[in-house]
Scaffold this motif. Structure first.
Motif, PDB file in Angstrom:
ATOM      1  N   THR A 213      46.337  31.051  34.729  1.00 19.60           N
ATOM      2  CA  THR A 213      47.053  31.627  35.863  1.00 19.60           C
ATOM      3  C   THR A 213      48.477  32.010  35.484  1.00 19.60           C
ATOM      4  N   ILE A 214      49.154  31.116  34.770  1.00 18.57           N
ATOM      5  CA  ILE A 214      50.535  31.389  34.377  1.00 18.57           C
ATOM      6  C   ILE A 214      50.592  32.497  33.331  1.00 18.57           C
ATOM      7  N   ASN A 215      49.671  32.472  32.378  1.00 23.74           N
ATOM      8  CA  ASN A 215      49.643  33.511  31.350  1.00 23.74           C
ATOM      9  C   ASN A 215      49.428  34.888  31.961  1.00 23.74           C
ATOM     10  N   THR A 216      48.549  34.982  32.936  1.00 21.14           N
ATOM     11  CA  THR A 216      48.302  36.261  33.597  1.00 21.14           C
ATOM     12  C   THR A 216      49.549  36.777  34.300  1.00 21.14           C
ATOM     13  N   ALA A 217      50.310  35.867  34.891  1.00 18.70           N
ATOM     14  CA  ALA A 217      51.486  36.268  35.670  1.00 18.70           C
ATOM     15  C   ALA A 217      52.720  36.515  34.815  1.00 18.70           C
ATOM     16  N   THR A 218      52.818  35.826  33.662  1.00 22.02           N
ATOM     17  CA  THR A 218      54.078  35.849  32.915  1.00 22.02           C
ATOM     18  C   THR A 218      53.940  36.172  31.434  1.00 22.02           C
ATOM     19  N   LYS A 219      52.738  36.098  30.892  1.00 22.99           N
ATOM     20  CA  LYS A 219      52.479  36.266  29.452  1.00 22.99           C
ATOM     21  C   LYS A 219      52.970  35.087  28.618  1.00 22.99           C
ATOM     22  N   ILE A 220      53.356  33.987  29.244  1.00 22.37           N
ATOM     23  CA  ILE A 220      53.660  32.770  28.483  1.00 22.37           C
ATOM     24  C   ILE A 220      52.391  32.333  27.760  1.00 22.37           C
ATOM     25  N   SER A 221      52.507  32.001  26.483  1.00 23.73           N
ATOM     26  CA  SER A 221      51.327  31.648  25.697  1.00 23.73           C
ATOM     27  C   SER A 221      51.171  30.137  25.601  1.00 23.73           C
ATOM     28  N   PHE A 222      49.919  29.711  25.528  1.00 25.84           N
ATOM     29  CA  PHE A 222      49.585  28.289  25.515  1.00 25.84           C
ATOM     30  C   PHE A 222      48.617  27.979  24.387  1.00 25.84           C
ATOM     31  N   ASP A 223      48.624  26.734  23.975  1.00 31.62           N
ATOM     32  CA  ASP A 223      47.617  26.195  23.067  1.00 31.62           C
ATOM     33  C   ASP A 223      46.771  25.231  23.893  1.00 31.62           C
ATOM     34  N   GLN A 224      45.657  25.729  24.408  1.00 29.84           N
ATOM     35  CA  GLN A 224      44.831  24.930  25.311  1.00 29.84           C
ATOM     36  C   GLN A 224      44.227  23.729  24.597  1.00 29.84           C
ATOM     37  N   GLU A 225      43.848  23.889  23.357  1.00 28.75           N
ATOM     38  CA  GLU A 225      43.268  22.768  22.609  1.00 28.75           C
ATOM     39  C   GLU A 225      44.285  21.643  22.453  1.00 28.75           C
ATOM     40  N   PHE A 226      45.536  22.000  22.185  1.00 29.58           N
ATOM     41  CA  PHE A 226      46.588  20.993  22.076  1.00 29.58           C
ATOM     42  C   PHE A 226      46.729  20.221  23.384  1.00 29.58           C
ATOM     43  N   SER A 227      46.747  20.941  24.509  1.00 30.91           N
ATOM     44  CA  SER A 227      46.858  20.288  25.819  1.00 30.91           C
ATOM     45  C   SER A 227      45.691  19.346  26.072  1.00 30.91           C
ATOM     46  N   ASN A 228      44.490  19.802  25.725  1.00 29.85           N
ATOM     47  CA  ASN A 228      43.303  18.977  25.952  1.00 29.85           C
ATOM     48  C   ASN A 228      43.320  17.701  25.121  1.00 29.85           C
ATOM     49  N   ASN A 229      43.975  17.743  23.968  1.00 26.24           N
ATOM     50  CA  ASN A 229      44.000  16.587  23.069  1.00 26.24           C
ATOM     51  C   ASN A 229      45.143  15.616  23.367  1.00 26.24           C
ATOM     52  N   LEU A 230      46.035  15.982  24.279  1.00 26.89           N
ATOM     53  CA  LEU A 230      47.107  15.068  24.651  1.00 26.89           C
ATOM     54  C   LEU A 230      46.527  13.816  25.295  1.00 26.89           C
ATOM     55  N   ILE A 231      47.141  12.687  25.030  1.00 27.11           N
ATOM     56  CA  ILE A 231      46.635  11.407  25.518  1.00 27.11           C
ATOM     57  C   ILE A 231      47.339  11.028  26.819  1.00 27.11           C
ATOM     58  N   TYR A 232      46.559  10.917  27.876  1.00 28.25           N
ATOM     59  CA  TYR A 232      47.080  10.460  29.158  1.00 28.25           C
ATOM     60  C   TYR A 232      46.993   8.945  29.198  1.00 28.25           C
ATOM     61  N   LYS A 233      48.150   8.305  29.300  1.00 29.53           N
ATOM     62  CA  LYS A 233      48.207   6.843  29.275  1.00 29.53           C
ATOM     63  C   LYS A 233      48.277   6.242  30.669  1.00 29.53           C
ATOM     64  N   GLY A 234      48.676   7.063  31.651  1.00 31.41           N
ATOM     65  CA  GLY A 234      48.716   6.602  33.031  1.00 31.41           C
ATOM     66  C   GLY A 234      49.700   5.466  33.220  1.00 31.41           C
ATOM     67  N   ASP A 235      49.429   4.673  34.258  1.00 29.24           N
ATOM     68  CA  ASP A 235      50.234   3.502  34.568  1.00 29.24           C
ATOM     69  C   ASP A 235      49.332   2.525  35.295  1.00 29.24           C
ATOM     70  N   ASN A 236      48.921   1.482  34.612  1.00 23.74           N
ATOM     71  CA  ASN A 236      47.955   0.550  35.195  1.00 23.74           C
ATOM     72  C   ASN A 236      48.488  -0.172  36.423  1.00 23.74           C
ATOM     73  N   ASP A 237      49.831  -0.164  36.574  1.00 21.36           N
ATOM     74  CA  ASP A 237      50.424  -0.822  37.737  1.00 21.36           C
ATOM     75  C   ASP A 237      50.568   0.123  38.927  1.00 21.36           C
ATOM     76  N   GLN A 238      50.266   1.424  38.699  1.00 19.54           N
ATOM     77  CA  GLN A 238      50.467   2.402  39.762  1.00 19.54           C
ATOM     78  C   GLN A 238      49.367   2.301  40.808  1.00 19.54           C
ATOM     79  N   LYS A 239      49.770   2.235  42.052  1.00 17.06           N
ATOM     80  CA  LYS A 239      48.827   2.203  43.163  1.00 17.06           C
ATOM     81  C   LYS A 239      49.016   3.425  44.028  1.00 17.06           C
TER      82      LYS A 239
END
Length: 249
Positions: A213-239
């Motif tokens: 969506t952003i690329n279509t509107a602005t031509k900003i380029s992304f590395d989708q594979e890099f984003s997919n490989n990022l590690i989400y650690k979250g917060d186990n204390d978050q409610k």
């Protein structure tokens, strides 16, 4: 060197004329799917960096990290960081920590200070969140604007749509008070699993939709594979918060 690494304190934020927000600013935070933050961390363009410490947050942990070796020209991720896209008219604000409800106003207030200080023309907020959407208005992504014109051709989300997101609710109230031109790109989503982005929890689709969506509107380029490989650690204390708001509340 095409990159600048700058570290600034929350109070005062020195402005030596070397770093200013551009006229269009994209904001990604650690939403329920960690989708907005992971999508923007995948921007594949030269950058300048500004890392800001917000003392009221205390010793918070990163919500998203990379397993790849850090490029020496880059700056390590931080809970609150700004990128300027070099040679482009865009900035990126990254809230890379899982904020507790009682801390959201500190971060939102800082964002408002930065936007008003540097006269931002458009703030674009990415958010993946649980939405109670009518079956007559189903879409992969919505855009809702406050004080602004749309960035995309995405359908508008109904103003009485209820949401459960303390950060977004706080931000909506503040952009209305400060009269900041703001576009909200909103994706219906569920809680992401920890680790890399997955098909099964929908986080891969969230990242892809934001980036396309952003690329279509602005031509900003992304590395989708890099984003997919990022590690989400979250917060186990978050409610989950019981704070429920509406998009125009």
């Amino acid at each position: 060197m095409p990159y600048k690494n700058v570290v600034a304190q929350y109070e005062p934020l020195e402005d030596k004329g070397e770093f200013k927000l551009r006229k269009t600013v994209f904001l990604g935070y650690t939403d329920v799917a960690a989708g907005g933050i992971r999508a923007l961390l995948g921007i594949n363009m030269k950058k300048e960096f500004l890392t800001i410490d917000i003392p009221e947050l205390g010793d918070v942990k990163l919500a998203v990290e990379s397993t790849e070796k850090l490029d020496p020209r880059d700056q390590p991720y931080a809970p609150f960081q700004i990128w300027n896209l070099k040679y482009e008219l865009f900035s990126v604000i990254l809230v890379n920590t899982k904020l507790k409800a009682d801390k959201c106003h500190y971060v939102c207030s800082k964002i408002m200070d930065l936007c008003t200080r540097w006269c931002v023309d458009k703030l674009v907020v990415l958010s993946a969140l649980r939405l109670d959407v009518s079956m007559d208005n189903i879409s992969d992504i919505y855009e809702t604007v406050i004080n602004d014109m749309p960035l995309t051709k995405c359908p508008e989300l109904s103003g009485d749509t209820r949401m459960n997101d303390p950060f977004l609710s706080t931000l909506i109230q503040m952009v209305q008070v400060e009269y900041i031109p703001t576009c909200f790109l909103l994706i219906p989503a569920h809680r992401a699993c920890l680790g890399e982005a997955r098909e099964t929890d929908g986080s891969k689709q969230v990242i892809k939709t934001f980036q396309q969506t952003i690329n279509t509107a602005t031509k900003i380029s992304f590395d989708q594979e890099f984003s997919n490989n990022l590690i989400y650690k979250g917060d186990n204390d978050q409610k989950d918060s019981n704070s429920v708001s509406m998009i125009y509340s």
